[in-house]
Design a protein around this motif. Structure first.
Motif, PDB file in Angstrom:
ATOM      1  N   VAL A  78       1.236   2.325   6.504  1.00 57.48           N
ATOM      2  CA  VAL A  78       1.502   0.951   6.920  1.00 57.48           C
ATOM      3  C   VAL A  78       0.177   0.203   7.055  1.00 57.48           C
ATOM      4  N   LYS A  79       0.178  -0.992   6.545  1.00 55.28           N
ATOM      5  CA  LYS A  79      -0.975  -1.898   6.584  1.00 55.28           C
ATOM      6  C   LYS A  79      -2.172  -1.392   5.780  1.00 55.28           C
ATOM      7  N   MET A  80      -2.006  -0.321   5.059  1.00 52.73           N
ATOM      8  CA  MET A  80      -3.083   0.151   4.196  1.00 52.73           C
ATOM      9  C   MET A  80      -2.733  -0.149   2.749  1.00 52.73           C
ATOM     10  N   LYS A  81      -3.728  -0.552   1.975  1.00 47.37           N
ATOM     11  CA  LYS A  81      -3.497  -0.846   0.571  1.00 47.37           C
ATOM     12  C   LYS A  81      -4.773  -0.575  -0.205  1.00 47.37           C
ATOM     13  N   GLU A  82      -4.591  -0.179  -1.435  1.00 42.10           N
ATOM     14  CA  GLU A  82      -5.737   0.034  -2.308  1.00 42.10           C
ATOM     15  C   GLU A  82      -5.434  -0.516  -3.687  1.00 42.10           C
ATOM     16  N   LYS A  83      -6.455  -1.036  -4.327  1.00 48.06           N
ATOM     17  CA  LYS A  83      -6.275  -1.584  -5.668  1.00 48.06           C
ATOM     18  C   LYS A  83      -6.094  -0.459  -6.685  1.00 48.06           C
ATOM     19  N   GLY A  84      -5.233  -0.738  -7.621  1.00 47.81           N
ATOM     20  CA  GLY A  84      -5.066   0.170  -8.733  1.00 47.81           C
ATOM     21  C   GLY A  84      -5.944  -0.262  -9.889  1.00 47.81           C
ATOM     22  N   ASP A  85      -5.422  -0.132 -11.075  1.00 46.62           N
ATOM     23  CA  ASP A  85      -6.212  -0.427 -12.268  1.00 46.62           C
ATOM     24  C   ASP A  85      -6.186  -1.891 -12.680  1.00 46.62           C
ATOM     25  N   GLU A 110      -5.692  -7.748 -10.469  1.00 49.08           N
ATOM     26  CA  GLU A 110      -5.975  -9.191 -10.552  1.00 49.08           C
ATOM     27  C   GLU A 110      -4.694  -9.998 -10.651  1.00 49.08           C
ATOM     28  N   GLY A 111      -4.604 -10.999  -9.796  1.00 49.77           N
ATOM     29  CA  GLY A 111      -3.443 -11.884  -9.804  1.00 49.77           C
ATOM     30  C   GLY A 111      -2.306 -11.405  -8.916  1.00 49.77           C
ATOM     31  N   TYR A 112      -2.528 -10.265  -8.257  1.00 48.69           N
ATOM     32  CA  TYR A 112      -1.493  -9.673  -7.405  1.00 48.69           C
ATOM     33  C   TYR A 112      -2.045  -9.393  -6.011  1.00 48.69           C
ATOM     34  N   SER A 113      -1.162  -9.349  -5.046  1.00 47.45           N
ATOM     35  CA  SER A 113      -1.483  -8.823  -3.727  1.00 47.45           C
ATOM     36  C   SER A 113      -0.263  -8.047  -3.258  1.00 47.45           C
ATOM     37  N   VAL A 114      -0.435  -7.313  -2.146  1.00 48.22           N
ATOM     38  CA  VAL A 114       0.672  -6.504  -1.636  1.00 48.22           C
ATOM     39  C   VAL A 114       0.721  -6.613  -0.123  1.00 48.22           C
ATOM     40  N   SER A 115       1.860  -6.177   0.405  1.00 44.95           N
ATOM     41  CA  SER A 115       2.052  -6.174   1.844  1.00 44.95           C
ATOM     42  C   SER A 115       2.847  -4.934   2.221  1.00 44.95           C
ATOM     43  N   ARG A 116       2.364  -4.217   3.253  1.00 45.01           N
ATOM     44  CA  ARG A 116       3.096  -3.043   3.761  1.00 45.01           C
ATOM     45  C   ARG A 116       3.111  -3.139   5.286  1.00 45.01           C
ATOM     46  N   ASP A 145       4.467  -2.337 -19.820  1.00 44.55           N
ATOM     47  CA  ASP A 145       4.454  -3.220 -20.984  1.00 44.55           C
ATOM     48  C   ASP A 145       4.499  -2.379 -22.255  1.00 44.55           C
ATOM     49  N   PRO A 146       5.163  -2.871 -23.289  1.00 44.53           N
ATOM     50  CA  PRO A 146       5.279  -2.100 -24.534  1.00 44.53           C
ATOM     51  C   PRO A 146       3.919  -1.688 -25.073  1.00 44.53           C
ATOM     52  N   GLY A 147       3.812  -0.406 -25.399  1.00 46.11           N
ATOM     53  CA  GLY A 147       2.567   0.096 -25.968  1.00 46.11           C
ATOM     54  C   GLY A 147       1.471   0.378 -24.964  1.00 46.11           C
ATOM     55  N   LEU A 148       1.706   0.024 -23.706  1.00 50.66           N
ATOM     56  CA  LEU A 148       0.678   0.230 -22.683  1.00 50.66           C
ATOM     57  C   LEU A 148       1.110   1.219 -21.609  1.00 50.66           C
ATOM     58  N   GLY A 149       2.321   1.657 -21.646  1.00 55.84           N
ATOM     59  CA  GLY A 149       2.797   2.586 -20.631  1.00 55.84           C
ATOM     60  C   GLY A 149       2.915   1.920 -19.273  1.00 55.84           C
ATOM     61  N   LEU A 150       2.749   2.693 -18.227  1.00 56.51           N
ATOM     62  CA  LEU A 150       2.796   2.177 -16.863  1.00 56.51           C
ATOM     63  C   LEU A 150       1.373   2.088 -16.331  1.00 56.51           C
ATOM     64  N   ARG A 151       1.041   0.940 -15.820  1.00 50.40           N
ATOM     65  CA  ARG A 151      -0.303   0.730 -15.263  1.00 50.40           C
ATOM     66  C   ARG A 151      -0.183   0.407 -13.776  1.00 50.40           C
ATOM     67  N   LEU A 152      -1.059   1.042 -13.008  1.00 54.23           N
ATOM     68  CA  LEU A 152      -0.996   0.922 -11.554  1.00 54.23           C
ATOM     69  C   LEU A 152      -1.625  -0.383 -11.086  1.00 54.23           C
ATOM     70  N   ILE A 153      -0.857  -1.134 -10.292  1.00 55.18           N
ATOM     71  CA  ILE A 153      -1.348  -2.413  -9.782  1.00 55.18           C
ATOM     72  C   ILE A 153      -1.985  -2.222  -8.400  1.00 55.18           C
ATOM     73  N   TYR A 154      -1.200  -1.713  -7.476  1.00 59.65           N
ATOM     74  CA  TYR A 154      -1.640  -1.455  -6.101  1.00 59.65           C
ATOM     75  C   TYR A 154      -0.893  -0.233  -5.581  1.00 59.65           C
ATOM     76  N   PHE A 155      -1.479   0.404  -4.569  1.00 64.35           N
ATOM     77  CA  PHE A 155      -0.754   1.449  -3.874  1.00 64.35           C
ATOM     78  C   PHE A 155      -1.103   1.438  -2.392  1.00 64.35           C
ATOM     79  N   SER A 156      -0.289   2.141  -1.643  1.00 66.10           N
ATOM     80  CA  SER A 156      -0.446   2.144  -0.189  1.00 66.10           C
ATOM     81  C   SER A 156      -0.148   3.536   0.340  1.00 66.10           C
ATOM     82  N   TYR A 157      -1.030   4.049   1.204  1.00 59.76           N
ATOM     83  CA  TYR A 157      -0.838   5.371   1.782  1.00 59.76           C
ATOM     84  C   TYR A 157      -0.237   5.320   3.184  1.00 59.76           C
TER      85      TYR A 157
END
Lengths: 113, 117
Positions: free
Chosen positions: B52-59, B62-68, B38-50
């Motif tokens: 298959v089937k593993m996921k961790e919350k980023g910064d 909220e309002g998001y989920s992920v699937s691997r 987003d403008p002025g905010l740079g890139l912000r981490l939502i979720y990441f995954s190390y």
């Protein structure tokens, strides 16, 4: 906490001018990695350089050079003899050992002919 | 060349819709990430995954989920899209690498510009 500050929101230069993009970082880790990425208008981030915390040698790659100074927690990026194709948003980023990149807010560089 | 492909460049969705953003990488990378820009905010981490089937919350999870479900694919899901989720979404992947040089560069997709109306 880790943080990256790019105080320059936007820089405008005329072609062939030199320009320096500033990056200041904060981290408590002794081992960390710093990056610069370029984001052209197409949107995809392009990797430019990675620097390890234990290697303070400056680096030059063509018209690009990087000045890493741990004493001031800075990792500045200089473009020599800028060209219109250098127009982009440039991001500085930091990570320690998790591969999570912490980005600055970016600096938009406009190079005018 | 490493290729990270996001399924759409531009999306327009209505408030309340369930939205899927897909990301596929072809270099067998273990780690995958979703950022929003987003403008002025740079890139912000939502979720990441190390893995298959593993996921961790980023910064800002909220309002998001992920699937691997497969190594090469990492999906970002907006369960009920809202106007404040209008943004550019960037997917990235990186090889875990060896312990010394584990922090190699991340490769990014071309981004998905999502507009929620």
């Amino acid at each position: 906490a880790q943080k990256v500050t790019q105080a320059q929101t936007e820089i405008s230069v005329v072609e062939k001018e030199d320009v320096t993009l500033d990056c200041v970082y904060e981290t408590r880790d002794t081992t960390y990695y710093l990056f610069w990425y370029k984001q052209p208008p197409s949107g995809e981030l392009v990797f430019l350089i990675r620097r390890n915390s234990f290697d303070e040698q400056n680096e030059i790659s063509g018209r690009y050079s990087w000045n890493f100074q741990k004493s001031t927690s800075s990792f500045n990026f200089t473009i020599t003899a800028s060209q219109v194709v250098d127009s982009a948003v440039y991001f500085c980023a930091l990570t320690h050992n998790t591969d999570k990149l912490i980005f600055g807010t970016g600096t938009r560089l406009q190079v005018f002919p | 060349d490493v290729k990270v492909t996001q399924s759409s460049r531009y999306l327009v969705k209505r408030t309340g819709e369930k939205v899927f953003l897909e990301c596929v990488q072809d270099m067998d990378h273990e780690n995958m990430f979703w950022y929003r820009q987003d403008p002025g905010l740079g890139l912000r981490l939502i979720y990441f995954s190390y893995d298959v089937k593993m996921k961790e919350k980023g910064d800002i999870p909220e309002g998001y989920s992920v699937s691997r479900e497969k190594k090469e694919r990492f999906s970002l899901i907006l369960e009920s899209a809202s106007t404040n989720q209008t943004s550019m979404y960037l997917c990235a992947s990186v090889t875990r690498g060896n312990p010394v040089m584990m922090n190699t560069e991340a490769f990014f997709g071309q981004g998905t510009r999502l507009t929620v109306v």
